[in-house]
Design a protein around this motif. Sequence first.
Motif, PDB file in Angstrom:
ATOM      1  N   GLU A 172     -27.952  -3.466 -20.896  1.00 25.42           N
ATOM      2  CA  GLU A 172     -27.636  -2.032 -20.952  1.00 25.42           C
ATOM      3  C   GLU A 172     -26.838  -1.563 -19.749  1.00 25.42           C
ATOM      4  O   GLU A 172     -26.009  -0.650 -19.876  1.00 25.42           O
ATOM      5  CB  GLU A 172     -28.920  -1.227 -21.106  1.00 25.42           C
ATOM      6  CG  GLU A 172     -29.577  -1.425 -22.466  1.00 25.42           C
ATOM      7  CD  GLU A 172     -30.882  -0.666 -22.629  1.00 25.42           C
ATOM      8  OE1 GLU A 172     -31.353  -0.560 -23.779  1.00 25.42           O
ATOM      9  OE2 GLU A 172     -31.456  -0.196 -21.614  1.00 25.42           O
ATOM     10  N   LEU A 173     -27.051  -2.165 -18.587  1.00 26.20           N
ATOM     11  CA  LEU A 173     -26.334  -1.719 -17.387  1.00 26.20           C
ATOM     12  C   LEU A 173     -25.093  -2.569 -17.111  1.00 26.20           C
ATOM     13  O   LEU A 173     -23.981  -2.049 -17.062  1.00 26.20           O
ATOM     14  CB  LEU A 173     -27.263  -1.733 -16.178  1.00 26.20           C
ATOM     15  CG  LEU A 173     -28.397  -0.695 -16.197  1.00 26.20           C
ATOM     16  CD1 LEU A 173     -29.186  -0.744 -14.900  1.00 26.20           C
ATOM     17  CD2 LEU A 173     -27.861   0.703 -16.426  1.00 26.20           C
TER      18      LEU A 173
ATOM     19  N   GLY B 210     -23.304  -2.954 -20.961  1.00 24.26           N
ATOM     20  CA  GLY B 210     -23.016  -1.683 -21.610  1.00 24.26           C
ATOM     21  C   GLY B 210     -22.313  -0.681 -20.723  1.00 24.26           C
ATOM     22  O   GLY B 210     -21.563   0.167 -21.216  1.00 24.26           O
ATOM     23  N   ARG B 211     -22.560  -0.739 -19.422  1.00 24.64           N
ATOM     24  CA  ARG B 211     -21.919   0.198 -18.486  1.00 24.64           C
ATOM     25  C   ARG B 211     -21.080  -0.563 -17.463  1.00 24.64           C
ATOM     26  O   ARG B 211     -21.026  -0.210 -16.277  1.00 24.64           O
ATOM     27  CB  ARG B 211     -22.971   1.051 -17.773  1.00 24.64           C
ATOM     28  CG  ARG B 211     -23.908   1.797 -18.724  1.00 24.64           C
ATOM     29  CD  ARG B 211     -24.894   2.689 -17.978  1.00 24.64           C
ATOM     30  NE  ARG B 211     -25.939   3.185 -18.867  1.00 24.64           N
ATOM     31  CZ  ARG B 211     -26.941   3.984 -18.485  1.00 24.64           C
ATOM     32  NH1 ARG B 211     -27.024   4.371 -17.216  1.00 24.64           N
ATOM     33  NH2 ARG B 211     -27.854   4.383 -19.354  1.00 24.64           N
ATOM     34  N   SER B 212     -20.416  -1.596 -17.937  1.00 17.22           N
ATOM     35  CA  SER B 212     -19.680  -2.468 -17.020  1.00 17.22           C
ATOM     36  C   SER B 212     -18.581  -1.733 -16.263  1.00 17.22           C
ATOM     37  O   SER B 212     -18.184  -2.160 -15.175  1.00 17.22           O
ATOM     38  CB  SER B 212     -19.075  -3.651 -17.786  1.00 17.22           C
ATOM     39  OG  SER B 212     -18.151  -3.202 -18.764  1.00 17.22           O
TER      40      SER B 212
ATOM     41  N   ILE C 290     -18.737   0.907 -14.606  1.00 14.96           N
ATOM     42  CA  ILE C 290     -19.204   1.433 -13.319  1.00 14.96           C
ATOM     43  C   ILE C 290     -20.109   0.458 -12.573  1.00 14.96           C
ATOM     44  O   ILE C 290     -20.480   0.717 -11.422  1.00 14.96           O
ATOM     45  CB  ILE C 290     -19.926   2.786 -13.491  1.00 14.96           C
ATOM     46  CG1 ILE C 290     -21.150   2.643 -14.410  1.00 14.96           C
ATOM     47  CG2 ILE C 290     -18.962   3.841 -14.021  1.00 14.96           C
ATOM     48  CD1 ILE C 290     -22.004   3.908 -14.504  1.00 14.96           C
ATOM     49  N   TYR C 291     -20.454  -0.676 -13.200  1.00 12.87           N
ATOM     50  CA  TYR C 291     -21.339  -1.643 -12.551  1.00 12.87           C
ATOM     51  C   TYR C 291     -20.641  -2.979 -12.265  1.00 12.87           C
ATOM     52  O   TYR C 291     -21.286  -4.012 -12.203  1.00 12.87           O
ATOM     53  CB  TYR C 291     -22.573  -1.903 -13.417  1.00 12.87           C
ATOM     54  CG  TYR C 291     -23.641  -0.843 -13.313  1.00 12.87           C
ATOM     55  CD1 TYR C 291     -24.631  -0.917 -12.336  1.00 12.87           C
ATOM     56  CD2 TYR C 291     -23.649   0.253 -14.169  1.00 12.87           C
ATOM     57  CE1 TYR C 291     -25.616   0.050 -12.227  1.00 12.87           C
ATOM     58  CE2 TYR C 291     -24.623   1.232 -14.077  1.00 12.87           C
ATOM     59  CZ  TYR C 291     -25.601   1.132 -13.110  1.00 12.87           C
ATOM     60  OH  TYR C 291     -26.578   2.090 -12.997  1.00 12.87           O
ATOM     61  N   SER C 292     -19.329  -2.943 -12.084  1.00 16.50           N
ATOM     62  CA  SER C 292     -18.594  -4.195 -11.890  1.00 16.50           C
ATOM     63  C   SER C 292     -18.071  -4.386 -10.480  1.00 16.50           C
ATOM     64  O   SER C 292     -17.275  -5.290 -10.233  1.00 16.50           O
ATOM     65  CB  SER C 292     -17.426  -4.266 -12.890  1.00 16.50           C
ATOM     66  OG  SER C 292     -17.911  -4.371 -14.201  1.00 16.50           O
TER      67      SER C 292
ATOM     68  N   LEU D 262     -23.100  -0.612  -8.217  1.00 12.82           N
ATOM     69  CA  LEU D 262     -22.715   0.630  -8.872  1.00 12.82           C
ATOM     70  C   LEU D 262     -21.627   1.281  -8.036  1.00 12.82           C
ATOM     71  O   LEU D 262     -21.710   1.288  -6.805  1.00 12.82           O
ATOM     72  CB  LEU D 262     -23.925   1.560  -8.978  1.00 12.82           C
ATOM     73  CG  LEU D 262     -23.666   2.977  -9.496  1.00 12.82           C
ATOM     74  CD1 LEU D 262     -23.087   2.966 -10.905  1.00 12.82           C
ATOM     75  CD2 LEU D 262     -24.961   3.792  -9.453  1.00 12.82           C
TER      76      LEU D 262
ATOM     77  N   ASP E  32     -26.147   7.223 -11.056  1.00  9.90           N
ATOM     78  CA  ASP E  32     -26.323   6.978 -12.480  1.00  9.90           C
ATOM     79  C   ASP E  32     -27.778   7.253 -12.835  1.00  9.90           C
ATOM     80  O   ASP E  32     -28.653   7.289 -11.956  1.00  9.90           O
ATOM     81  CB  ASP E  32     -25.941   5.533 -12.824  1.00  9.90           C
ATOM     82  CG  ASP E  32     -25.814   5.298 -14.324  1.00  9.90           C
ATOM     83  OD1 ASP E  32     -25.569   6.280 -15.047  1.00  9.90           O
ATOM     84  OD2 ASP E  32     -25.955   4.146 -14.761  1.00  9.90           O
TER      85      ASP E  32
ATOM     86  N   TYR F  91     -30.888   6.008 -15.519  1.00  5.60           N
ATOM     87  CA  TYR F  91     -31.306   4.977 -16.460  1.00  5.60           C
ATOM     88  C   TYR F  91     -32.807   5.086 -16.701  1.00  5.60           C
ATOM     89  O   TYR F  91     -33.604   5.032 -15.755  1.00  5.60           O
ATOM     90  CB  TYR F  91     -30.957   3.591 -15.915  1.00  5.60           C
ATOM     91  CG  TYR F  91     -31.349   2.451 -16.839  1.00  5.60           C
ATOM     92  CD1 TYR F  91     -30.817   2.362 -18.119  1.00  5.60           C
ATOM     93  CD2 TYR F  91     -32.235   1.461 -16.432  1.00  5.60           C
ATOM     94  CE1 TYR F  91     -31.165   1.334 -18.977  1.00  5.60           C
ATOM     95  CE2 TYR F  91     -32.588   0.422 -17.283  1.00  5.60           C
ATOM     96  CZ  TYR F  91     -32.046   0.361 -18.555  1.00  5.60           C
ATOM     97  OH  TYR F  91     -32.400  -0.660 -19.408  1.00  5.60           O
TER      98      TYR F  91
END
Length: 527
Positions: free
Chosen positions: A107-108, A111-113, A115-117, A388, A394, A396
């Motif tokens: 999910e993080l 799914g939210r790559s 902003i989490y890359s 992040l 964020d 969650y």
Amino acid sequence: MFGVLLPQSNMLSLSIHEGASSIQNFTIAAGIVLLIIGIFRVSFRGQPLPLPPGPKGYPIIKNAFDVPPKHAWLKYHEWSKHLGDVLHLSAVGQSIIVLNSARAISELLEGRSAIYSDRPWTAMTYEVGYQDSPVLTPSGPRHRTFRRLSSEVLGPRQVQEWRPLQEQKVQILVRGLLDSPQSFWTHIRRYTASLLLELSHGQVIQGDDDPFLKVAQEINNDFSELAVPGRYLVDIFPGLRFLPSWVGLASKKRAISARKIVKQGLRWTYRQVENQVANGTARPSFAASLIERNTNPSQEEIYIHQWVSLVTYTAGGDTSLSALTSFFLAMALNPDKQRKAQAEIDRVVGFGNRPTFGHRSNLQYVESLIKEVYRLNPAFPMALPHALNSKTDDEYRGWKIPKGSTVIANTWAVLHDANLYPSPFEFLPERYLEVQSSHEHSLKEPAAHTEAAEMNPDPRKFAFGYGRRSCPGQYLIDDTIFIAVATVLALFDIGPLTSGSVPGYTPYVISQPEAFACTIAPRTKAD
């Protein structure tokens, strides 16, 4: 006339005064109403979002000394049993989020790559220069260039062109095991290094003391140790890096020696190829193609080309070494699984014949055995940390994830989750054959949904990283491991252990079995 006008003037003044009072009263009333609305909104909004649960820590430094420097995946997994699958630690103001479940990771980081890359900044990796590498460089133009260049040689279609070379290079491993089976560690390393160095730089390994091989080994050993968050005190207190060398800080000396070998790996190896291209003697390779198609590169382009070429042969080498030594250990400990895989190879390929990539689709048990090697002891028990982005917090599951947080995916915890992999500490290749049967059933009846279909997912989904930071070399590494495993099973018997008790695993970023010994002998027809 003036007597008539005077009262009218007084009345006008009175009206103006009353009007001003009305405006003032309205303003006060409006202010009170807005204040009530504000209080009402705050009361309904509640308190700021809580952070995920985590160990209590200490004043000021919080969890600075709770971050495990060794075998961190085991400690995080232990904490998750009573704190939950998402943990928060704070080390001198830096938030660390640890994800211990497939759901949270998906999910993080998937799914939210967007902003989490990013990658977190750590003092030790900065001191050595790792932050410029494709593996740890921050998100941005350089990282996108790294990914694009890597995909040109390591994409799923491109790696098929290297399969004939892999089938050729595995002969190095076969000859080594025949001549000196007790040195199988050395033979595995030479096999993987020989393959990757020819692919990346067109270099042919001349022996175990080959300078290219030595550079790769030193870089991998250093990275595995130094990239562990919190391994050195300077990662917890970054200001220590400004102390002069004469203070004798261990991290300072270690960083200087590691930085020296990184520079050698970048410049010396690439310069060899440049000279060969200029002389017309360069063998086909990734580095040679980069040089030949850009005859007037900028310094930034040269630096990027150096890093991509270097990581192609260093990163894949230790990942393959870890997986293959884990395979030898698993076979020594599980002779029944070894016999089952050999029986399949004999049936598909023929006894004494060498498997090729053309046989792979028919070697389902061997394929499952390799998956179980990935799962039981992954080369990267914890994925390299994500971050992040620094723009905004964020949310969650009702928790606040502070902007700039370091986010760690505990791959080992996922691959040992009994809800995903029943009997997670047993070596059971059969688990994936059951999944395959359930998937085949669901293809015939798309609406069907069985619990078995959710069990035992392919471990490669977790073993090679996540989102935009997944390993670009995963297809090449997987091919390298397959042809080695299938060939060794076809030609040799492995085990039992001759070194005593079952070894543990090294505690750093790249984990592999501790030293062990086992018997290795050519198979006979009686097998």
